[in-house]
Write an enzyme that holds these catalytic residues in place. Structure first.
Site, mmCIF file in Angstrom:
data_model
loop_
_atom_site.group_PDB
_atom_site.id
_atom_site.type_symbol
_atom_site.label_atom_id
_atom_site.label_comp_id
_atom_site.label_asym_id
_atom_site.label_seq_id
_atom_site.Cartn_x
_atom_site.Cartn_y
_atom_site.Cartn_z
ATOM 1 N N ASN A 129 -11.763 6.853 -6.031
ATOM 2 C CA ASN A 129 -11.668 7.763 -4.884
ATOM 3 C C ASN A 129 -12.085 7.026 -3.614
ATOM 4 O OD1 ASN A 129 -11.325 10.662 -6.226
ATOM 5 N ND2 ASN A 129 -12.743 9.471 -7.472
ATOM 6 N N LYS B 139 1.940 4.928 -11.398
ATOM 7 C CA LYS B 139 1.157 3.762 -10.997
ATOM 8 C C LYS B 139 1.126 2.703 -12.102
ATOM 9 C CE LYS B 139 -0.234 4.541 -6.779
ATOM 10 N NZ LYS B 139 0.184 3.634 -5.679
ATOM 11 N N HIS C 155 -42.591 12.325 37.167
ATOM 12 C CA HIS C 155 -42.310 12.422 38.591
ATOM 13 C C HIS C 155 -43.244 11.502 39.374
ATOM 14 C CE1 HIS C 155 -39.501 15.465 37.707
ATOM 15 N NE2 HIS C 155 -40.326 16.500 37.614
ATOM 16 N N PRO C 156 -42.904 11.177 40.621
ATOM 17 C CA PRO C 156 -43.723 10.263 41.440
ATOM 18 C C PRO C 156 -45.202 10.654 41.448
ATOM 19 C CG PRO C 156 -41.669 10.715 42.566
ATOM 20 C CD PRO C 156 -41.693 11.613 41.359
ATOM 21 N N GLY C 157 -46.051 9.647 41.205
ATOM 22 C CA GLY C 157 -47.490 9.845 41.253
ATOM 23 C C GLY C 157 -48.097 10.489 40.038
ATOM 24 N N LEU D 116 0.823 -1.210 0.000
ATOM 25 C CA LEU D 116 0.000 0.000 0.000
ATOM 26 C C LEU D 116 0.858 1.260 0.000
ATOM 27 C CD1 LEU D 116 -2.520 -1.151 2.776
ATOM 28 C CD2 LEU D 116 -2.708 -1.475 0.306
ATOM 29 N N TYR E 296 1.157 11.035 -11.683
ATOM 30 C CA TYR E 296 0.825 10.017 -10.676
ATOM 31 C C TYR E 296 0.345 8.743 -11.370
ATOM 32 C CZ TYR E 296 -1.688 7.839 -6.755
ATOM 33 O OH TYR E 296 -2.153 6.962 -5.795
#
Length: 411
Positions: free
Chosen positions: A148, A123, A309-311, A64, A119
């Protein structure tokens, strides 16, 4: 199996090595036929003498290594072709004819906008060098021409437009799109790594080329990754901008399984700065408790968190078409549902009751046409419920109608 990875510190190398380590260490059991014992990492900063030992002992080579952005054009040939020559000469010295993979580029076709690419020329020279090596030694040579690439750990402002845009948009930096209509063929890093693991098992995919067009076939001279995506620069930046807005809108765009959008989203997230990883949510608070929307999707509904909340009693409403799932994750509560209207005898439909706790979680469905509530049975502890609705709440069409679950049985 002993594996040599050159260019190990690069984008592809890092992703490949971490996957190889997971297999070696037994963390990834999806490749039972791969017995990886050693991973040799070689990069520009590695002591050069180690290459001899690695080439002597390895059973497979992933080459690579390469130069993408040199200071001058001549470095393309020396960095890409030159190192490849040294690598192959070292393998020859130890008469090691193990399989070897070369990462080339679609620019090696030298067609279209790549016609004058230095490039690409370097290659292409590397490809021919590897093919000759295979003919001379009998080694199995696998040459891949990558389009890409994108994915986590890809370096921005280098050789990946996707990485550059991801980094700029995630960090709220300025960026320029020269031509929104420019189309790219894109290969996601996970798809690439899976193909490389296939190659380790002798299951690589082959093709030939007609210009830049891939022609799949078992007898092909080249290798390729079957899954790639086509997208314009405009489509890419529009998706990324929608991802950026998610912390404000809570809306995730469509990201179907296997789609480019899903893989781009994963890539984008990897570029978030620390300040953007966490974001505040809007909390709707009253004396009964707190209701907070967590996330919305275009077609997959909405997730919210409810604290009673409670209740206290939450809900007491019904929907024509919307349906929901309630999951109590902490506390002790009671969920009640009753079908709207009356039966043939003129009596209210029965109330269905479900006792729920965070200690033994269960999902309870809120049915269309049923009024429902959730009651906190505790006197001291909040009741915390995760709620999923099949569609995001729309103020212009709320489909939510008040009616208590328990009513007087007379009209």
């Amino acid at each position: 199996m002993k594996i040599l990875v050159t260019g190990s510190a690069g984008f592809v190398g890092r992703n490949l090595i971490e996957s190889l380590k997971n297999i070696r260490d037994g963390k990834d059991r999806t490749r039972p036929n791969l017995d990886i014992t050693d991973i040799y990492e070689y990069d520009v900063h590695t002591e050069e003498s180690l290459l001899d030992a690695y080439c002597r002992d390895c059973d497979f080579v992933f080459n690579l290594a390469g130069v993408n952005r040199p200071k001058n054009q001549e470095e393309f040939m020396s960095g890409n072709f030159g190192f490849a020559s040294m690598l192959l000469d070292t393998l020859r010295r130890y008469q090691n004819t193990c399989p070897i993979m070369l990462s080339s580029s679609i620019q090696a076709t030298l067609v279209g906008r790549y016609a004058d690419s230095e490039y690409g020329k370097s290659k292409l020279a590397g490809e021919e060098l590897f093919f000759r090596y295979g003919q001379e030694t009998g080694a199995h040579v696998l040459v891949y021409r990558f389009p890409n690439l994108f994915g986590k750990w890809c370096r921005p402002n280098y050789n990946s437009a996707v990485a550059t845009f991801c980094n700029a948009i995630a960090n709220e930096e300025e960026y320029t799109v020269n031509d929104r209509s420019t189309k790219l063929e894109l290969l996601y890093i996970d798809n690439l790594v899976q193909e490389m693991l296939d190659a380790l098992e002798g299951k690589e995919h082959h093709c030939d080329y007609n210009g830049s067009e891939k022609l799949a076939g078992e007898g092909g001279r080249f290798c390729y990754v079957p899954v790639t995506y086509d997208a314009t620069l405009g489509e890419i930046v529009d998706l990324l901008e929608s991802f950026r807005r998610m912390s404000d809108t809570l809306l995730i765009p469509e990201i179907p399984e296997g789609s480019f959008a899903k893989k781009l989203f994963s890539t984008y997230l990897s570029y978030l700065p620390e300040k953007a990883i966490s974001y505040d949510l809007s909390m709707n608070v009253d004396n009964r408790g707190i209701f907070t929307e967590l996330i919305k999707t275009v077609s997959g509904g909405q997730v919210s968190i409810n604290i009673a909340h409670p209740g206290n009693v939450r809900g007491q409403h019904w929907h024509h078409s919307k349906w929901e799932l309630f999951i109590v994750v902490s506390g002790h509560g009671l969920i009640q549902e009753r079908k709207i209207g009356r039966d043939e005898k003129g009596e209210l439909y029965p109330v269905h009751s479900f006792e729920v706790t965070g200690e033994k979680m269960k999902a309870v469905q809120m049915l269309p046409g049923y009024t429902h509530n959730i009651i906190n049975l505790s006197d001291t502890e909040d009741l915390i419920t995760v709620m999923w609705a099949n569609e995001p709440f729309a103020p212009e069409h709320p489909d939510t109608y008040f009616e208590k679950v328990e009513l007087c049985p007379t009209v």
